[in-house]
Design an enzyme around this catalytic site. Structure first.
Site, short mmCIF file in Angstrom:
data_model
loop_
_atom_site.label_atom_id
_atom_site.label_comp_id
_atom_site.label_asym_id
_atom_site.label_seq_id
_atom_site.Cartn_x
_atom_site.Cartn_y
_atom_site.Cartn_z
N TYR A 12 0.84 -1.20 0.00
CA TYR A 12 0.00 0.00 0.00
C TYR A 12 0.88 1.26 0.00
CZ TYR A 12 -3.78 3.18 1.24
OH TYR A 12 -4.70 4.20 1.23
N GLU A 44 -4.47 -8.48 4.36
CA GLU A 44 -4.42 -9.63 3.47
C GLU A 44 -3.22 -10.54 3.73
OE1 GLU A 44 -7.08 -6.78 2.28
OE2 GLU A 44 -4.93 -6.36 2.18
N CYS A 64 3.11 -1.83 6.37
CA CYS A 64 3.06 -0.63 7.20
C CYS A 64 1.61 -0.18 7.39
CB CYS A 64 3.86 0.48 6.51
SG CYS A 64 3.82 2.07 7.37
N VAL A 65 1.29 0.18 8.63
CA VAL A 65 0.00 0.77 8.93
C VAL A 65 0.29 2.13 9.57
CG1 VAL A 65 -2.19 0.51 10.15
CG2 VAL A 65 -0.95 -1.52 9.41
N ILE A 66 -0.31 3.17 9.01
CA ILE A 66 -0.12 4.53 9.54
C ILE A 66 -1.43 5.01 10.14
CG2 ILE A 66 0.45 6.93 8.98
CD1 ILE A 66 2.32 5.86 6.81
N THR A 70 -9.27 7.75 12.32
CA THR A 70 -10.29 6.82 12.83
C THR A 70 -9.62 5.66 13.55
OG1 THR A 70 -10.30 5.41 10.87
CG2 THR A 70 -11.72 7.38 10.81
N HIS A 72 -9.55 2.67 12.73
CA HIS A 72 -9.18 1.65 11.76
C HIS A 72 -7.76 1.11 12.00
CE1 HIS A 72 -9.41 -0.44 7.90
NE2 HIS A 72 -8.25 0.09 7.57
N ASN A 97 7.28 -10.99 12.03
CA ASN A 97 6.32 -9.89 11.90
C ASN A 97 7.07 -8.59 11.65
OD1 ASN A 97 4.29 -8.04 12.00
ND2 ASN A 97 3.39 -8.78 13.90
#
Length: 129
Positions: A12, A44, A64-66, A70, A72, A97
């Site tokens: 992403y 996924e 990566c999650v930023i 919210t 989420h 991980n």
């Protein structure tokens, strides 16, 4: 000893994903078999590993999650971490991980070499007797 690695990369954030992957690949011996599968996001990753769990000796989950505006971020981070840990323990196979969770893009860019730490952890588990 030749091992089969599956690296699942959430791309992403393409630049961050590339940094995670490049740093991880530096720590996996070239004598091993390595397959890379790209997925759209970290959510996924666990299902992709699950579908391939019997075909490989070791796995890396990279992405990566930023944090946004919210909750989420919290749901995705926790769900992916729990699923990865469950897959690893149930199947008795190492899953590194390398999913980084960041508050902003600046943090993510600083941490994009963390794929190496995930690869190092997997290598450590594989070397246990």
């Amino acid at each position: 000893m030749n091992k089969k690695y599956l690296i699942v990369v959430a791309d992403y954030y393409k630049d961050i994903a590339k940094g995670l992957l490049d740093s991880a690949l530096k720590l996996i011996s070239k004598s091993n078999t390595i397959k890379i599968i790209k997925v759209p996001g970290v959510f996924e990753i666990p299902v992709t590993i699950s579908k391939n769990i019997k075909r490989y000796d070791a796995f890396l989950a990279l992405g990566c999650v930023i944090k946004g505006q919210t909750p989420h971020f919290d749901f995705i981070s926790q769900a992916s971490t729990n699923a990865i840990m469950d897959l690893s323990v149930i199947n008795k196979k190492p899953i590194g991980n390398g999913i980084i969770t960041c508050l902003n893009m600046k943090q993510a860019k600083i941490r994009r070499k963390k794929g190496a730490e995930a690869a190092d952890a997997v290598n450590s588990v594989l070397s246990q007797k």
